[in-house]
Scaffold this motif. Structure first.
Motif, PDB file in Angstrom:
ATOM      1  N   VAL A 188       9.633  -0.783  -1.662  1.00 23.34           N
ATOM      2  CA  VAL A 188      10.717   0.012  -2.244  1.00 23.34           C
ATOM      3  C   VAL A 188      10.757   1.366  -1.548  1.00 23.34           C
ATOM      4  N   ALA A 189      11.952   1.786  -1.140  1.00 26.20           N
ATOM      5  CA  ALA A 189      12.154   3.089  -0.518  1.00 26.20           C
ATOM      6  C   ALA A 189      13.265   3.822  -1.258  1.00 26.20           C
ATOM      7  N   TRP A 190      13.145   5.133  -1.321  1.00 28.01           N
ATOM      8  CA  TRP A 190      14.129   5.954  -2.000  1.00 28.01           C
ATOM      9  C   TRP A 190      14.878   6.794  -0.970  1.00 28.01           C
ATOM     10  N   VAL A 191      16.193   6.699  -0.998  1.00 25.91           N
ATOM     11  CA  VAL A 191      17.039   7.425  -0.052  1.00 25.91           C
ATOM     12  C   VAL A 191      17.832   8.457  -0.838  1.00 25.91           C
ATOM     13  N   GLY A 192      17.556   9.717  -0.547  1.00 27.95           N
ATOM     14  CA  GLY A 192      18.288  10.805  -1.181  1.00 27.95           C
ATOM     15  C   GLY A 192      19.245  11.446  -0.197  1.00 27.95           C
ATOM     16  N   ILE A 193      19.703  12.625  -0.526  1.00 31.28           N
ATOM     17  CA  ILE A 193      20.603  13.332   0.386  1.00 31.28           C
ATOM     18  C   ILE A 193      19.846  14.310   1.282  1.00 31.28           C
ATOM     19  N   TRP A 194      18.564  14.542   0.967  1.00 32.50           N
ATOM     20  CA  TRP A 194      17.775  15.469   1.773  1.00 32.50           C
ATOM     21  C   TRP A 194      16.604  14.794   2.481  1.00 32.50           C
ATOM     22  N   ARG A 195      16.144  13.651   1.959  1.00 31.69           N
ATOM     23  CA  ARG A 195      15.009  12.981   2.592  1.00 31.69           C
ATOM     24  C   ARG A 195      14.903  11.546   2.088  1.00 31.69           C
ATOM     25  N   THR A 196      14.109  10.775   2.797  1.00 32.31           N
ATOM     26  CA  THR A 196      13.766   9.413   2.399  1.00 32.31           C
ATOM     27  C   THR A 196      12.263   9.339   2.172  1.00 32.31           C
ATOM     28  N   CYS A 197      11.861   8.572   1.170  1.00 30.76           N
ATOM     29  CA  CYS A 197      10.442   8.484   0.821  1.00 30.76           C
ATOM     30  C   CYS A 197      10.084   7.044   0.465  1.00 30.76           C
ATOM     31  N   PHE A 198       8.843   6.695   0.733  1.00 27.57           N
ATOM     32  CA  PHE A 198       8.292   5.416   0.290  1.00 27.57           C
ATOM     33  C   PHE A 198       6.776   5.526   0.319  1.00 27.57           C
ATOM     34  N   ILE A 246      21.770  17.512   8.155  1.00 30.14           N
ATOM     35  CA  ILE A 246      23.201  17.279   8.261  1.00 30.14           C
ATOM     36  C   ILE A 246      23.638  17.069   9.707  1.00 30.14           C
ATOM     37  N   THR A 247      22.804  17.487  10.649  1.00 26.83           N
ATOM     38  CA  THR A 247      23.145  17.345  12.070  1.00 26.83           C
ATOM     39  C   THR A 247      22.763  15.981  12.629  1.00 26.83           C
ATOM     40  N   GLU A 248      22.082  15.158  11.844  1.00 25.11           N
ATOM     41  CA  GLU A 248      21.665  13.837  12.326  1.00 25.11           C
ATOM     42  C   GLU A 248      22.897  12.942  12.508  1.00 25.11           C
ATOM     43  N   PRO A 249      23.051  12.346  13.689  1.00 21.11           N
ATOM     44  CA  PRO A 249      24.259  11.530  13.923  1.00 21.11           C
ATOM     45  C   PRO A 249      24.283  10.215  13.150  1.00 21.11           C
ATOM     46  N   PHE A 250      23.130   9.711  12.726  1.00 16.93           N
ATOM     47  CA  PHE A 250      23.112   8.423  12.042  1.00 16.93           C
ATOM     48  C   PHE A 250      23.454   8.533  10.561  1.00 16.93           C
ATOM     49  N   LEU A 251      23.489   9.747  10.024  1.00 15.10           N
ATOM     50  CA  LEU A 251      23.786   9.902   8.600  1.00 15.10           C
ATOM     51  C   LEU A 251      25.242   9.549   8.313  1.00 15.10           C
ATOM     52  N   PRO A 252      25.494   8.789   7.259  1.00 14.99           N
ATOM     53  CA  PRO A 252      26.890   8.491   6.895  1.00 14.99           C
ATOM     54  C   PRO A 252      27.591   9.730   6.353  1.00 14.99           C
ATOM     55  N   THR A 253      28.901   9.673   6.328  1.00 18.54           N
ATOM     56  CA  THR A 253      29.694  10.829   5.912  1.00 18.54           C
ATOM     57  C   THR A 253      29.439  11.207   4.459  1.00 18.54           C
ATOM     58  N   GLU A 254      29.210  10.213   3.599  1.00 20.23           N
ATOM     59  CA  GLU A 254      29.035  10.525   2.177  1.00 20.23           C
ATOM     60  C   GLU A 254      27.769  11.337   1.910  1.00 20.23           C
ATOM     61  N   ILE A 255      26.729  11.145   2.707  1.00 22.10           N
ATOM     62  CA  ILE A 255      25.506  11.927   2.527  1.00 22.10           C
ATOM     63  C   ILE A 255      25.693  13.341   3.058  1.00 22.10           C
ATOM     64  N   LYS A 256      26.348  13.484   4.196  1.00 17.11           N
ATOM     65  CA  LYS A 256      26.626  14.827   4.719  1.00 17.11           C
ATOM     66  C   LYS A 256      27.518  15.614   3.771  1.00 17.11           C
ATOM     67  N   LEU A 257      28.521  14.928   3.231  1.00 11.81           N
ATOM     68  CA  LEU A 257      29.406  15.595   2.278  1.00 11.81           C
ATOM     69  C   LEU A 257      28.660  15.980   1.005  1.00 11.81           C
ATOM     70  N   ALA A 258      27.734  15.129   0.584  1.00 13.68           N
ATOM     71  CA  ALA A 258      26.958  15.432  -0.617  1.00 13.68           C
ATOM     72  C   ALA A 258      26.076  16.659  -0.414  1.00 13.68           C
ATOM     73  N   GLN A 259      25.522  16.821   0.774  1.00 17.85           N
ATOM     74  CA  GLN A 259      24.681  17.992   1.038  1.00 17.85           C
ATOM     75  C   GLN A 259      25.481  19.286   0.888  1.00 17.85           C
ATOM     76  N   VAL A 260      26.721  19.270   1.339  1.00 18.32           N
ATOM     77  CA  VAL A 260      27.547  20.479   1.287  1.00 18.32           C
ATOM     78  C   VAL A 260      28.086  20.712  -0.124  1.00 18.32           C
ATOM     79  N   LEU A 261      28.690  19.687  -0.714  1.00 22.30           N
ATOM     80  CA  LEU A 261      29.357  19.867  -1.999  1.00 22.30           C
ATOM     81  C   LEU A 261      28.382  20.074  -3.153  1.00 22.30           C
ATOM     82  N   MET A 262      27.214  19.439  -3.088  1.00 22.82           N
ATOM     83  CA  MET A 262      26.257  19.641  -4.173  1.00 22.82           C
ATOM     84  C   MET A 262      25.708  21.066  -4.173  1.00 22.82           C
TER      85      MET A 262
END
Length: 250
Positions: A49-59, A75-91
């Motif tokens: 089981v792994a946990w994926v957040g908007i700031w880090r991943t842990c297992f 936020i500069t990582e190219p592999f991050l999807p748009t919804e996670i980048k948007l979450a970092q800014v809007l949250m």
């Protein structure tokens, strides 16, 4: 005269809800379990089981770390999807606007319960507080709903090799962070609507008829009835008492 404090009880309740909502929103930002990934390879991810957040991943991994292995998500990582980048800014924006809304609402409640002067500004202050609360709710609700849709659609993230996570999990579930964030967003929106629905008692601004009621205070209501002294017939106001005149002549 009406008491201003009696017109703002619902707004006081909305302030409490807004503060609690802001605490929950702040907790949502820090939680890592936005997405719960189940992976088949347990060689490195020992629990599977792994946990994926908007700031880090842990297992949990006994190979890479003693207990928990985490990798930060920038936020500069190219592999991050748009919804996670948007979450970092809007949250983060939601945290700031929520704090501003709490401060404005607290100032408005202070005016309603303790202030004597400039009470006509209460409606404007409550309007600003409600707008800040609504903006906070929408800023947090949008990324939460987008990430929720990504989980339900089983969308993948192409993690690089150093993250030790597969691009596609066997299965993924909605994490607790999204549930907490949704609950906080709904409470925040309700708080904003309560502040926007405030109706100021304009009759409290009317000019008082009594001279001692000029302070327009929210605590007291003083009235002074006009009284007149019945003078003997033939006497008028402003004349000396006849008894004093007799004493002077003697």
């Amino acid at each position: 005269m009406l008491y201003i404090a009696n017109t703002a009880h619902w707004q006081f309740f909305a302030l409490v809800l807004g503060f609690l909502s802001w605490i929950f929103t702040l907790a949502t930002v820090g939680l890592d379990d936005w997405r719960v990934w189940f992976v088949s390879n347990t060689t490195i991810v020992n629990s599977g089981v792994a946990w994926v957040g908007i700031w880090r991943t842990c297992f949990y991994s006994h190979v890479l770390a003693e207990v928990e292995y985490c990798q930060n998500l920038s936020i500069t990582e190219p592999f991050l999807p748009t919804e996670i980048k948007l979450a970092q800014v809007l949250m983060m924006l939601a945290v700031m606007t929520g704090l501003a809304g709490n401060m404005i609402a607290a100032y408005g409640m202070r005016m309603a319960y303790f202030s004597v002067e400039n009470r006509s500004r209460i409606k404007l202050v409550f309007l600003l507080a409600g707008t800040a609360y609504l903006l906070t709710g929408f800023c947090s609700l949008l990324p939460l709903a987008w990430n929720l849709n990504s989980v339900l659609s089983n969308r993948t993230i192409d993690f690089p090799p150093e993250y030790h996570l597969p691009a596609a999990p066997v299965m993924q579930n909605v994490g607790n962070a999204i549930g907490v964030g949704m609950f906080a967003s709904v409470l925040m929106l309700l708080s904003g609507l309560v502040f926007l629905c405030y109706r100021y008692a304009w009759q409290t601004l009317e000019s008082p008829k009594d001279p001692l009621d000029s302070l327009h205070g929210p605590w007291t209501q003083t009235s002074l009835g006009s009284s007149s002294v019945q003078l003997p017939k033939g006497e008028s106001k402003g004349r000396d008492n006849p008894s004093f005149l007799i004493e002077e002549r003697s």
